[in-house]
Design a protein around this motif. Structure first.
Motif, mmCIF file in Angstrom:
data_model
loop_
_atom_site.group_PDB
_atom_site.id
_atom_site.type_symbol
_atom_site.label_atom_id
_atom_site.label_comp_id
_atom_site.label_asym_id
_atom_site.label_seq_id
_atom_site.Cartn_x
_atom_site.Cartn_y
_atom_site.Cartn_z
ATOM 1 N N ALA A 1 46.866 -34.094 -6.869
ATOM 2 C CA ALA A 1 48.299 -33.350 -6.678
ATOM 3 C C ALA A 1 48.916 -32.433 -5.821
ATOM 4 O O ALA A 1 47.532 -32.393 -4.569
ATOM 5 C CB ALA A 1 47.191 -31.991 -7.955
ATOM 6 N N PRO A 2 50.336 -32.849 -5.574
ATOM 7 C CA PRO A 2 50.143 -31.752 -4.891
ATOM 8 C C PRO A 2 50.293 -30.611 -4.063
ATOM 9 O O PRO A 2 50.754 -29.723 -3.488
ATOM 10 C CB PRO A 2 52.317 -32.413 -4.357
ATOM 11 N N VAL A 3 49.913 -29.619 -5.138
ATOM 12 C CA VAL A 3 49.933 -28.535 -5.516
ATOM 13 C C VAL A 3 48.647 -27.987 -5.855
ATOM 14 O O VAL A 3 47.916 -29.005 -7.561
ATOM 15 C CB VAL A 3 50.909 -27.515 -6.479
ATOM 16 N N LEU A 4 48.046 -27.036 -5.842
ATOM 17 C CA LEU A 4 46.899 -25.912 -6.290
ATOM 18 C C LEU A 4 47.595 -25.189 -6.108
ATOM 19 O O LEU A 4 47.043 -24.258 -5.469
ATOM 20 C CB LEU A 4 45.403 -26.503 -5.281
ATOM 21 N N ILE A 5 47.092 -24.002 -7.610
ATOM 22 C CA ILE A 5 47.223 -22.378 -7.390
ATOM 23 C C ILE A 5 45.821 -22.186 -7.414
ATOM 24 O O ILE A 5 45.242 -22.732 -8.642
ATOM 25 C CB ILE A 5 48.239 -22.010 -8.606
ATOM 26 N N ILE A 6 45.246 -20.867 -6.876
ATOM 27 C CA ILE A 6 44.229 -20.736 -6.796
ATOM 28 C C ILE A 6 44.337 -19.322 -7.126
ATOM 29 O O ILE A 6 45.019 -18.803 -7.465
ATOM 30 C CB ILE A 6 43.610 -20.733 -5.791
ATOM 31 N N THR B 1 47.699 -18.251 -5.280
ATOM 32 C CA THR B 1 47.426 -18.784 -3.919
ATOM 33 C C THR B 1 48.160 -20.194 -4.444
ATOM 34 O O THR B 1 47.343 -20.784 -4.600
ATOM 35 C CB THR B 1 46.207 -18.146 -3.355
ATOM 36 N N VAL B 2 48.873 -20.130 -3.741
ATOM 37 C CA VAL B 2 49.760 -21.751 -4.488
ATOM 38 C C VAL B 2 49.653 -21.574 -2.453
ATOM 39 O O VAL B 2 50.144 -22.176 -1.551
ATOM 40 C CB VAL B 2 51.453 -21.631 -4.309
ATOM 41 N N VAL B 3 48.370 -23.357 -2.346
ATOM 42 C CA VAL B 3 48.098 -24.227 -2.251
ATOM 43 C C VAL B 3 48.818 -25.535 -1.853
ATOM 44 O O VAL B 3 48.977 -25.913 -3.225
ATOM 45 C CB VAL B 3 46.386 -24.606 -1.601
ATOM 46 N N GLN B 4 50.220 -25.789 -1.202
ATOM 47 C CA GLN B 4 50.679 -27.239 -0.733
ATOM 48 C C GLN B 4 50.437 -27.717 0.595
ATOM 49 O O GLN B 4 50.005 -26.788 1.684
ATOM 50 C CB GLN B 4 51.753 -26.884 -0.824
ATOM 51 N N GLY B 5 50.969 -29.293 0.443
ATOM 52 C CA GLY B 5 50.173 -30.351 1.709
ATOM 53 C C GLY B 5 49.100 -31.088 1.982
ATOM 54 O O GLY B 5 47.865 -30.334 1.348
ATOM 55 N N LYS B 6 49.047 -32.289 2.734
ATOM 56 C CA LYS B 6 48.190 -32.725 2.079
ATOM 57 C C LYS B 6 47.310 -32.456 3.169
ATOM 58 O O LYS B 6 45.775 -32.583 2.269
ATOM 59 C CB LYS B 6 48.757 -34.336 2.102
ATOM 60 N N GLN C 1 42.191 -18.026 4.960
ATOM 61 C CA GLN C 1 43.186 -18.585 5.573
ATOM 62 C C GLN C 1 44.043 -19.706 4.364
ATOM 63 O O GLN C 1 45.097 -18.684 5.575
ATOM 64 C CB GLN C 1 43.186 -20.204 6.385
ATOM 65 N N PHE C 2 43.683 -19.448 3.485
ATOM 66 C CA PHE C 2 44.904 -19.347 2.523
ATOM 67 C C PHE C 2 45.354 -18.512 1.917
ATOM 68 O O PHE C 2 46.790 -18.552 1.188
ATOM 69 C CB PHE C 2 44.593 -20.605 1.824
ATOM 70 N N GLY C 3 44.418 -17.463 2.143
ATOM 71 C CA GLY C 3 45.035 -15.676 1.320
ATOM 72 C C GLY C 3 44.713 -15.468 0.456
ATOM 73 O O GLY C 3 44.541 -14.248 0.250
ATOM 74 N N VAL C 4 42.920 -15.956 -0.141
ATOM 75 C CA VAL C 4 42.664 -16.022 -1.002
ATOM 76 C C VAL C 4 41.481 -14.599 -0.387
ATOM 77 O O VAL C 4 40.797 -14.477 1.177
ATOM 78 C CB VAL C 4 41.153 -17.043 -1.758
ATOM 79 N N ASP D 1 52.968 -38.694 -5.309
ATOM 80 C CA ASP D 1 52.850 -38.064 -3.749
ATOM 81 C C ASP D 1 54.549 -36.563 -4.160
ATOM 82 O O ASP D 1 54.279 -36.011 -3.010
ATOM 83 C CB ASP D 1 52.941 -38.805 -2.982
ATOM 84 N N THR D 2 55.251 -36.687 -5.042
ATOM 85 C CA THR D 2 56.843 -36.422 -4.693
ATOM 86 C C THR D 2 56.749 -34.689 -4.884
ATOM 87 O O THR D 2 55.544 -34.165 -5.676
ATOM 88 C CB THR D 2 57.617 -36.619 -6.393
ATOM 89 N N PRO D 3 56.421 -33.781 -3.907
ATOM 90 C CA PRO D 3 56.298 -32.462 -3.884
ATOM 91 C C PRO D 3 57.328 -31.550 -5.000
ATOM 92 O O PRO D 3 58.187 -32.050 -6.067
ATOM 93 C CB PRO D 3 57.799 -31.918 -2.570
#
Length: 171
Positions: free
Chosen positions: A78-83, A49-54, A136-139, A19-21
């Motif tokens: 994963a704590p991060v998803l880069i789209i 587009t970097v998406v973070q947050g559970k 919403q995430f900016g894509v 879970d570590t950011p």
């Protein structure tokens, strides 16, 4: 051994994360590496587009699961998803975005972060609930998503062995 070749040879797909950011500085290095990828005609028309947050990641995971008609794995925790996205009408989008992904995977490995390719967004990015979240995430709505990279600190051991099933033929 050469550091670059060592990094290439030690990078593995990680399918389990803590879970570590991830530090912002590390994400900046990883995305910068992606932006330095080669592209057809040097177009460089991708977006990261970097998406973070559970919460955000779970919403996207559930929307994708619904669109795919199956259970979804929540990006292996994963704590991060880069789209990685590019215009739908750009014929080299998949190839160009793939080079971006590889650069980011290698950068993540060099920073002791795990990563894995998530490819389902290619098929479901335009499903209404998925598209609403991506927007919403900016894509951009006119973008396709050839791939995304789940990243974080590994919580599982990865197999160090390679099958090496590919071939090299010298003609």
């Amino acid at each position: 051994m050469n550091q670059i070749l060592e990094n290439i040879k030690t990078r593995r797909s990680v399918r389990g994360y803590k879970d570590t950011p991830v530090k912002k500085e590390d994400l900046e290095k990883i995305t910068e590496a992606g932006l330095y990828a080669p592209s057809a005609r040097n177009s460089q028309n991708w977006q990261l587009t970097v998406v973070q947050g559970k919460d955000k990641l779970e919403k996207l995971s559930f929307a994708m699961a619904d669109a795919l008609g199956k259970d979804y794995h929540n990006f292996y925790g994963a704590p991060v998803l880069i789209i990685v996205s590019a215009p739908k009408d750009y014929r080299h989008a998949i190839a160009d975005c793939s080079t971006v992904m590889e650069n980011m995977f290698l950068a993540a490995n060099s920073l002791a972060l795990g990563s894995v390719w998530i490819n389902q967004l290619l098929d479901v990015a335009d499903a209404p609930d998925v598209r609403a979240l991506l927007t919403q995430f900016g894509v951009p709505e006119d973008h396709m998503v050839p791939g995304s990279a789940a990243m974080g600190y590994a919580s599982v051991e990865v197999d160090k062995d390679r099958k090496n099933l590919g071939k090299v033929v010298y003609a």
